[in-house]
Design an enzyme around this catalytic site. Structure first.
Site, PDB file in Angstrom:
ATOM      1  N   LYS A 141      18.966 -45.697 -29.517  1.00  0.00           N
ATOM      2  CA  LYS A 141      18.115 -46.711 -29.519  1.00  0.00           C
ATOM      3  C   LYS A 141      16.964 -46.240 -29.735  1.00  0.00           C
ATOM      4  O   LYS A 141      15.746 -46.054 -28.939  1.00  0.00           O
ATOM      5  CB  LYS A 141      18.223 -47.308 -28.363  1.00  0.00           C
ATOM      6  CG  LYS A 141      17.689 -48.859 -28.337  1.00  0.00           C
ATOM      7  CD  LYS A 141      17.428 -50.020 -26.996  1.00  0.00           C
ATOM      8  CE  LYS A 141      15.857 -50.449 -26.454  1.00  0.00           C
ATOM      9  NZ  LYS A 141      15.068 -50.643 -27.745  1.00  0.00           N
ATOM     10  N   GLY A 167      10.965 -43.507 -20.723  1.00  0.00           N
ATOM     11  CA  GLY A 167      10.137 -43.750 -20.413  1.00  0.00           C
ATOM     12  C   GLY A 167       9.834 -44.460 -19.010  1.00  0.00           C
ATOM     13  O   GLY A 167       9.882 -43.241 -18.177  1.00  0.00           O
ATOM     14  N   GLY A 183      13.759 -46.393 -15.327  1.00  0.00           N
ATOM     15  CA  GLY A 183      14.336 -45.657 -15.265  1.00  0.00           C
ATOM     16  C   GLY A 183      15.611 -45.265 -13.863  1.00  0.00           C
ATOM     17  O   GLY A 183      16.391 -45.453 -13.278  1.00  0.00           O
ATOM     18  N   GLU A 199      13.471 -38.601 -18.228  1.00  0.00           N
ATOM     19  CA  GLU A 199      11.816 -38.254 -18.594  1.00  0.00           C
ATOM     20  C   GLU A 199      11.246 -39.393 -17.691  1.00  0.00           C
ATOM     21  O   GLU A 199      10.780 -40.130 -18.893  1.00  0.00           O
ATOM     22  CB  GLU A 199      11.623 -37.763 -19.893  1.00  0.00           C
ATOM     23  CG  GLU A 199      10.885 -36.928 -19.946  1.00  0.00           C
ATOM     24  CD  GLU A 199       9.381 -37.677 -19.814  1.00  0.00           C
ATOM     25  OE1 GLU A 199       8.513 -37.383 -19.025  1.00  0.00           O
ATOM     26  OE2 GLU A 199       8.474 -37.074 -21.575  1.00  0.00           O
ATOM     27  N   CYS A 250       3.069 -39.793 -20.742  1.00  0.00           N
ATOM     28  CA  CYS A 250       3.658 -40.023 -19.985  1.00  0.00           C
ATOM     29  C   CYS A 250       3.102 -38.332 -18.868  1.00  0.00           C
ATOM     30  O   CYS A 250       2.837 -38.609 -18.171  1.00  0.00           O
ATOM     31  CB  CYS A 250       5.106 -39.305 -19.759  1.00  0.00           C
ATOM     32  SG  CYS A 250       5.760 -37.930 -21.163  1.00  0.00           S
ATOM     33  N   GLU A 259       0.238 -45.327 -12.775  1.00  0.00           N
ATOM     34  CA  GLU A 259       0.604 -44.553 -14.016  1.00  0.00           C
ATOM     35  C   GLU A 259      -0.426 -46.319 -15.378  1.00  0.00           C
ATOM     36  O   GLU A 259       0.572 -47.145 -15.611  1.00  0.00           O
ATOM     37  CB  GLU A 259       1.831 -44.664 -14.464  1.00  0.00           C
ATOM     38  CG  GLU A 259       1.901 -43.714 -16.136  1.00  0.00           C
ATOM     39  CD  GLU A 259       3.131 -43.830 -16.399  1.00  0.00           C
ATOM     40  OE1 GLU A 259       4.247 -44.033 -16.391  1.00  0.00           O
ATOM     41  OE2 GLU A 259       3.122 -42.646 -17.899  1.00  0.00           O
TER      42      GLU A 259
HETATM   43  P1  NDP Z   1      10.276 -48.751 -20.685  1.00  0.00           P
HETATM   44  O1  NDP Z   1      11.039 -47.410 -20.131  1.00  0.00           O
HETATM   45  O2  NDP Z   1       9.804 -50.548 -20.613  1.00  0.00           O
HETATM   46  O3  NDP Z   1      11.118 -48.717 -22.383  1.00  0.00           O
HETATM   47  C1  NDP Z   1      11.286 -47.467 -22.560  1.00  0.00           C
HETATM   48  C2  NDP Z   1      12.485 -47.304 -23.507  1.00  0.00           C
HETATM   49  O4  NDP Z   1      13.793 -47.510 -22.910  1.00  0.00           O
HETATM   50  C3  NDP Z   1      12.300 -48.382 -24.129  1.00  0.00           C
HETATM   51  O5  NDP Z   1      13.447 -48.025 -25.819  1.00  0.00           O
HETATM   52  C4  NDP Z   1      12.530 -50.127 -24.312  1.00  0.00           C
HETATM   53  O6  NDP Z   1      13.656 -50.865 -24.273  1.00  0.00           O
HETATM   54  C5  NDP Z   1      14.635 -49.307 -23.468  1.00  0.00           C
HETATM   55  N1  NDP Z   1      14.521 -50.074 -22.348  1.00  0.00           N
HETATM   56  C6  NDP Z   1      13.442 -50.761 -21.710  1.00  0.00           C
HETATM   57  N2  NDP Z   1      15.012 -51.230 -19.991  1.00  0.00           N
HETATM   58  C7  NDP Z   1      16.036 -50.924 -20.187  1.00  0.00           C
HETATM   59  C8  NDP Z   1      17.414 -51.115 -20.094  1.00  0.00           C
HETATM   60  N3  NDP Z   1      16.904 -51.889 -18.766  1.00  0.00           N
HETATM   61  N4  NDP Z   1      18.111 -50.678 -20.347  1.00  0.00           N
HETATM   62  C9  NDP Z   1      18.351 -49.640 -21.148  1.00  0.00           C
HETATM   63  N5  NDP Z   1      16.787 -49.356 -21.906  1.00  0.00           N
HETATM   64  C10 NDP Z   1      15.832 -50.436 -21.625  1.00  0.00           C
HETATM   65  O7  NDP Z   1       8.726 -48.755 -21.071  1.00  0.00           O
HETATM   66  P2  NDP Z   1       7.506 -49.797 -21.897  1.00  0.00           P
HETATM   67  O8  NDP Z   1       8.036 -49.645 -23.421  1.00  0.00           O
HETATM   68  O9  NDP Z   1       8.605 -51.148 -21.215  1.00  0.00           O
HETATM   69  O10 NDP Z   1       6.434 -49.426 -20.816  1.00  0.00           O
HETATM   70  C11 NDP Z   1       6.021 -49.585 -19.824  1.00  0.00           C
HETATM   71  C12 NDP Z   1       6.249 -48.480 -19.183  1.00  0.00           C
HETATM   72  O11 NDP Z   1       6.442 -47.597 -18.753  1.00  0.00           O
HETATM   73  C13 NDP Z   1       4.242 -48.305 -19.726  1.00  0.00           C
HETATM   74  O12 NDP Z   1       2.976 -48.717 -19.926  1.00  0.00           O
HETATM   75  C14 NDP Z   1       3.622 -46.673 -19.336  1.00  0.00           C
HETATM   76  O13 NDP Z   1       3.437 -46.670 -17.859  1.00  0.00           O
HETATM   77  C15 NDP Z   1       5.651 -46.308 -18.873  1.00  0.00           C
HETATM   78  N6  NDP Z   1       6.016 -45.836 -20.219  1.00  0.00           N
HETATM   79  C16 NDP Z   1       6.608 -44.849 -19.884  1.00  0.00           C
HETATM   80  C17 NDP Z   1       7.076 -43.026 -20.978  1.00  0.00           C
HETATM   81  C18 NDP Z   1       6.593 -41.983 -20.411  1.00  0.00           C
HETATM   82  O14 NDP Z   1       7.187 -41.495 -21.687  1.00  0.00           O
HETATM   83  N7  NDP Z   1       7.149 -41.433 -19.525  1.00  0.00           N
HETATM   84  C19 NDP Z   1       6.821 -43.708 -22.325  1.00  0.00           C
HETATM   85  C20 NDP Z   1       7.133 -45.456 -21.978  1.00  0.00           C
HETATM   86  C21 NDP Z   1       6.461 -46.231 -21.224  1.00  0.00           C
HETATM   87  P3  NDP Z   1      12.483 -51.704 -25.560  1.00  0.00           P
HETATM   88  O15 NDP Z   1      11.273 -51.085 -26.552  1.00  0.00           O
HETATM   89  O16 NDP Z   1      13.431 -52.572 -26.310  1.00  0.00           O
HETATM   90  O17 NDP Z   1      11.882 -52.409 -24.329  1.00  0.00           O
END
Ligand code: NDP
Length: 827
Positions: free
Chosen positions: A191, A244, A249, A266, A300, A397
């Site tokens: 996804k 994410g 996580g 991660e 990240c 972050e």
């Molecule tokens: P999320 O952690 O919400 O999203 C990452 C992925 O997980 C996306 O594909 C998202 O889908 C999916 N997702 C979200 N909620 C769920 C769930 N309950 N069950 C399964 N999958 C899920 O990150 P965001 O995009 O909302 O960003 C928010 C914050 O997260 C950022 O401001 C940053 O601080 C951090 N972040 C960290 C990252 C890293 O590399 N460590 C990367 C991205 C964000 P969808 O996109 O459809 O919401």
């Protein structure tokens, strides 16, 4: 402007990359369907979502909004494909992956432009960093597919893998997930993030182009609540790989707890960028640009906390501001742009909110004098000074182009400040003194440390976090283990608590093997529990003496201490007779044990030779008391004498094994494509809590404790609940083997109560649990507090006597985490 004027100003002219080929491609394909079983299909919901261009705020294309029915279809396709893909020879998988890599290169320009349009990141980055790294990842893992049979013998693919990726490096994160999964013979349902689905859809086209068997890769676009959650909860998914936010996580850890699904996370970071006063400050400035303004700071591992040695702080901040003034922000397709657009309006608002909070909290904000484009989602590079380490902007972050700076005086203070975060993803160290840099690197709690460089990545060097930055690695050989499992696990079926401990009691066949509590003697030759003695009276008649009551205490900080509760509990033999007592440990005992284990943290810094010597010494002392330990096993479990003796001998052999491993399970040196090396060091995790299995009360205990301490961890152990006396008998063995106080701590009592305290404890870095399935679930749920690593048995048994199941690299891997230290060289 004439040539003369251009030479005066040295201004950049526009250098736009054309979006036309991408626009034509999008027009032809959209609305995009879902990629299931090698076909493009309409979403069950009939709904579509817009993907927005963040540099204009305008829609780019429509993509399907999948729901749980589509998830079911994709998982079913992946399962069917796994039947053959999982058995496809490595060489065949390597050829497919090689073809994917080649086709990524062939479509690299389109992919780079598409990524820039969809995400807002500058074309300079997608063209020179993201897409080349994607291709490299597939080439590198094609190699592992080829070598899997010879390099990972005894391992099998996990099965169907659900993969959820973020929006900050859309195609690169896809590659980090899909390449190792396919290489190891798994099939995938992926996804992409809601904001950035388009390059994943182009990737699906590539998969079709190269003729990958249908169902091996499935791509579902849509929303987290519809697709992500359904994928995570799907009963036929064997593993979830996620990148994410730490909050999501954590929710995935909860959702998968007890399910037996493998999980790698991660997560976020707040990485320190440490500058010592002898660093080359001009290089540092360029390093900072790459650390925090690369990808608009939406990284990240962004170096978002600048820690500068006090005497050069003013000079560096002045240089940095001058450089910030020259950064160019604007159209991501302009090849001379440094900073593109923020991915979405929501993310932009979040950055604005946190920056305002930073100002409110008293930090000093500085931004360049120039203005950002008014169309689209842009935010200027921002520098905070006068930041206090406890404030929100120093801890949270921000995930935007925002740098917070603090000062330090000594290397020790730099390390303390650097580690003052719940995260542990990456760190940079800047110093011309390589001795200093290499001394500091191991002290930083981070999965990656860059010395005089930053934000470098390569497929050969695993990437992943310590602490709340998650667990598991992506890349390197270590990353492969996230996608395999030991082959013997497939064959197992019986739950642990049905195994030997519950095995029918076999009465001893002759007198010498009789189970008799009074025949158990301790090292001093005295009999143990309730040892009834005899003495001769003055008139020569024999008098019965009351036994000397001996209840084992807890073993904490090298001392035998009474349980805080003041209670003991009985230990029974298989016939239900009491054979002894142990203290009933509680929360306080456990917390004291964790404190003692922390205080013994210096164990990790000692030499591996010394650790080996101590393990040999423990084995030596155990062997002296072989009979006694065998008798104790017989007494508690009803095993035959021969079985019990075999268990003690296996325990001695196991101690030898880990003494041997302690100076051999070493890191490697990678040679990524740059002038330099990456030192992949295997480091101890820290304090490990462990609940021992009931089967094999001595061997189970030794099999868990020995690898953990061999690798430099300190442990808090809950012995077998049914047969704890084999572990408590070890107190004297440990006391007489030169083991430093606090390295091994033993708390007896109710396994589940004590495990809960350990799993909840924020100062325990990993928790192992070998017991009933319910307990495993509770441990995984509780671990989310500090996102500790868990290793649980899901109620399944191991044959501890079998070296394939009971010892070896799996135990060593669980005892370590890999830190990659990047050391570039050259003048
Ligand atoms: P999320 O952690 O919400 O999203 C990452 C992925 O997980 C996306 O594909 C998202 O889908 C999916 N997702 C979200 N909620 C769920 C769930 N309950 N069950 C399964 N999958 C899920 O990150 P965001 O995009 O909302 O960003 C928010 C914050 O997260 C950022 O401001 C940053 O601080 C951090 N972040 C960290 C990252 C890293 O590399 N460590 C990367 C991205 C964000 P969808 O996109 O459809 O919401």
């Amino acid at each position: 402007m004439n040539v003369m004027e251009i030479f005066e100003t040295m201004d950049y002219g526009p250098a736009p990359e054309s979006p036309a080929p991408v626009q034509a491609w999008l027009k032809q394909r959209q609305p995009f369907g879902l990629f299931i079983n090698g076909q493009w299909v309409k979403p069950a919901s009939g709904q579509y979502l817009d993907s927005i261009n963040p540099s204009t705020g305008k829609p780019l294309a429509q993509v399907a909004a999948a729901n749980s029915a589509d998830v079911d279809a994709a998982v079913a396709a992946a399962r069917a494909a796994f039947e053959s893909w999982g058995k496809t020879p490595g060489h065949v998988r390597a050829r497919y992956m090689y073809a994917i890599a080649r086709h990524i290169q062939k479509h690299s320009r389109l992919l780079a432009v598409l990524e820039s349009l969809d995400n807002g990141k500058p074309i300079r980055e997608t063209r020179d960093i993201d897409i080349p790294l994607v291709a490299r990842h597939f080439y590198y893992h094609a190699g592992w597919a080829q070598l899997m049979a010879s390099e990972l013998p005894g391992y099998e693919p996990v099965g169907v893998v659900g993969q959820i990726i973020p929006w900050n490096f859309p195609l690169l994160m896809l590659a980090w997930k899909i390449a190792p999964a396919l290489a190891m013979g798994n099939t995938v349902v992926l996804k992409p993030a809601r904001y950035t689905p388009l390059t994943a859809l182009k990737f699906a086209e590539i998969v079709q182009e190269i003729g990958l068997p249908p169902g091996v890769v499935n791509i579902l676009t849509g929303e987290a609540s519809q697709v992500g959650e359904a994928l995570v909860r799907h009963p036929d998914v064997n593993k979830i790989a996620f990148t994410g936010s730490t909050d999501v996580g954590r929710s995935l850890r909860r959702a998968t707890a007890g399910s037996g699904k493998k999980l790698s996370l991660e997560l976020g970071g707040k990485s320190p960028f440490i500058v010592f006063d002898d660093a080359d400050l001009d290089s540092v400035v360029e390093g900072v640009v790459d650390a925090i303004w690369f990808n608009q700071g939406q990284v990240c591992c962004a170096g978002s906390r600048l820690l500068v040695q006090e005497d050069v702080a003013d000079r560096l901040i002045t240089k940095l501001r001058a450089r910030m003034e020259k950064l160019r922000i604007g159209d991501p397709l302009d090849k001379a742009v440094d900073i593109g657009a923020i991915v979405s309006s929501a993310q932009l608002k979040e950055i604005q909110r946190l920056v305002a909070q930073g100002v409110d909290e008293g930090a000093v904000m500085w931004q360049p004098s120039w203005a950002c484009p008014t169309e689209g989602y842009f935010f200027p590079p921002t520098l905070f000074t006068n930041v206090s380490p406890a404030t929100t902007i120093a801890q949270v972050e921000i995930f935007g182009p925002v740098l917070v700076s603090m000062t330090f005086r000594t290397p020790a203070e730099a390390v303390a400040l650097a580690n003052n975060t719940r995260y542990g993803l990456a760190a940079s160290v800047w110093s011309e003194n390589i001795n200093l840099a290499l001394d500091v690197a191991p002290k930083l709690k981070a999965g990656t440390v860059w010395i005089n460089c930053t934000n470098l990545f390569d497929a050969s060097s695993g990437f992943g976090g310590y602490r709340e930055s998650g667990f598991g690695r992506e890349g390197g050989k270590e990353g492969l283990y996230e996608y395999v499992r030991p082959a013997w696990e497939t064959a197992r079926s019986s739950p642990a608590h049905d195994l030997p401990i519950a095995m029918e009691y076999t009465p001893a066949s002759n007198g010498s093997e009789a189970v008799d509590a009074t025949s158990v003697t301790n090292a001093a030759g005295e009999s143990a529990e309730h040892h009834a003695g005899e003495s001769e009276s003055a008139n020569g008649s024999r008098l019965a003496l009351p036994g000397i009551d001996r209840t084992p205490k807890m073993f904490i900080g090298g001392k035998q201490v009474r349980p805080d509760s003041g209670y003991s509990q009985d230990v029974y033999d298989p016939r239900g007779s009491v054979v002894g007592q142990v203290g009933e440990g509680n929360r306080k005992d456990t917390r004291n044990a964790v404190e003692a284990a922390h205080a013994a943290g210096g164990w990790a810094a000692g030499t591996t030779h010394n650790r080996a010597q101590i393990l040999y010494y423990i084995a030596e002392n155990l062997s002296v008391r072989e009979d006694e330990f065998a008798q104790r096993i017989v007494q508690q479990t009803g095993y035959s004498r021969a079985e019990a003796t075999a268990e003690v001998q296996a325990s001695i052999s196991r101690l030898f094994s880990y003494a041997a491993w302690s100076d051999k399970f070493e890191g490697v040196v990678h040679r990524p494509p740059l002038r330099g090396v990456v030192l992949a060091m295997k480091e101890a995790i820290g304090v490990i809590g462990m609940a021992c299995p009931d089967e094999c009360p001595l061997l189970g205990f030794v099999s868990l404790v020995a690898p953990a301490i061999a690798m430099g961890n300190t442990v808090v152990v809950i012995p077998s609940q049914q047969a704890p006396l084999s572990a408590t008998d070890c107190y004297q063995v440990l006391e007489t083997s030169d083991l430093p106080d606090g390295v091994v701590n033993i708390v007896t009592g109710d396994r589940d109560t004590l495990s809960q305290v350990l799993a909840d404890h924020d100062d325990v870095e990993a928790m192992w649990y070998f017991g009933p399935a319910e307990g495993c679930k509770r441990v995984e749920l509780a671990s989310t507090g500090n996102m500790k690593r868990t290793w649980v048995s899901y109620g399944h048994a191991r044959n501890w006597l079998d070296p394939v199941q009971g010892e070896g690299e799996e135990f060593l891997r669980e005892s370590t985490q890999v830190k990659n230290i990047w050391v570039p060289y050259g003048e």
